[in-house]
Design a protein around this motif. Sequence first.
Motif, short mmCIF file in Angstrom:
data_model
loop_
_atom_site.label_atom_id
_atom_site.label_comp_id
_atom_site.label_asym_id
_atom_site.label_seq_id
_atom_site.Cartn_x
_atom_site.Cartn_y
_atom_site.Cartn_z
N THR A 239 0.83 -1.19 0.00
CA THR A 239 0.00 0.00 0.00
C THR A 239 0.87 1.25 0.00
O THR A 239 1.81 1.36 0.78
CB THR A 239 -0.92 0.01 1.23
N THR A 261 -11.16 -3.25 -8.19
CA THR A 261 -10.16 -2.46 -8.91
C THR A 261 -10.65 -2.28 -10.33
O THR A 261 -11.00 -3.25 -11.00
CB THR A 261 -8.80 -3.17 -8.92
N GLU A 270 -5.77 0.99 -7.94
CA GLU A 270 -6.59 1.44 -6.81
C GLU A 270 -7.45 0.28 -6.34
O GLU A 270 -7.81 -0.61 -7.11
CB GLU A 270 -7.47 2.63 -7.22
N ASP A 272 -11.02 -0.06 -4.18
CA ASP A 272 -12.15 0.56 -3.50
C ASP A 272 -12.87 -0.51 -2.69
O ASP A 272 -13.29 -1.53 -3.24
CB ASP A 272 -13.12 1.18 -4.51
N ARG A 287 -10.46 3.78 -0.05
CA ARG A 287 -9.74 3.70 -1.32
C ARG A 287 -8.26 3.68 -0.99
O ARG A 287 -7.79 4.43 -0.14
CB ARG A 287 -10.05 4.86 -2.25
N GLN A 288 -7.53 2.80 -1.67
CA GLN A 288 -6.09 2.80 -1.51
C GLN A 288 -5.41 2.74 -2.87
O GLN A 288 -5.98 2.24 -3.85
CB GLN A 288 -5.61 1.66 -0.63
N LEU A 289 -4.21 3.28 -2.90
CA LEU A 289 -3.32 3.14 -4.06
C LEU A 289 -2.24 2.17 -3.67
O LEU A 289 -1.63 2.29 -2.61
CB LEU A 289 -2.71 4.49 -4.44
#
Length: 295
Positions: A239, A261, A270, A272, A287-289
């Motif tokens: 992450t 994704t 990403e 969600d 949400r993460q990248l």
Amino acid sequence: MPEAASAHATQARIGDSEFDRDTAVTRREPDAPGDPSVPGVYDIDLSAGWTIGNALNGGYLLAVLGRALADALPHPDPFTISAHYLTASRPGPAVVRTDVVRAGRTLSTGQASLFQYDDEGRETERIRVLASYGDLDGLPDDVRTSAKPPAIPPVDQCFGPEDSPEPVPGVSAIADRLMLKLDPGTLGWALGSPSGKGEMRAWFGLADGRDADPLSLLLAVDALPPTAFELGLSGWVPTVELTVHVRSRPAPGPLRVAVTTRNLAGGFLEEDAEVWDSADRLVAQSRQLARVRLD
């Protein structure tokens, strides 16, 4: 109520579970009477029980910082919390330093950073967080939404790591601390036939039966296998940034988590996530990248 709501009897209680013990932070006190105070500084020994491979799970780490901020701020519950993961955290001693940015009547905002020592003995920042806290019990009951809970088969028709005849890739110590039952429709990667859809869905809980609370929601959003697996990729998916919105205090019982994704480009994707409780309420979103390995 979902069929799985009573499938896992409650054993541990909120405040007295492995998750609570392993995220507990100790406020640093002055060295001696009369010394100046050490405001907002906390010590913790990060537990190896929440590792995936050799890496500590990002949701576990976020819960650690979230607990420190809950103590430092005048409000109890995270409403929104954003973390940037700067360097890899390791099991062992760490220090969390917090700062109150603003304390309002209904919301307070703070920042926190987690530090450890590197191999050369230098203090290194691992994670930096900015968050706003409030009181979830004080929110109005009015809900207007078009969101719907994910369609997941009953828990006894889903599968966890313990159901596999062979070790599941990407599973490590953390698996023993979770009740995680994956939707068979998102398990193609485990059978060598990923769907290519970038979706993961699962029932989620803590293995000792502790019910969910706002802090454990910070773990839930990052506890499923990476959607990259269903895109045909393998390996660690670290992450880079993770933002969580906590919308409601969850009802007792297992959670349903859906992660999607839509775009993988340039070696990043990403994820969600939505988290639904046993009362069919959307209790958290994130949400993460994340970075993926393409070779």
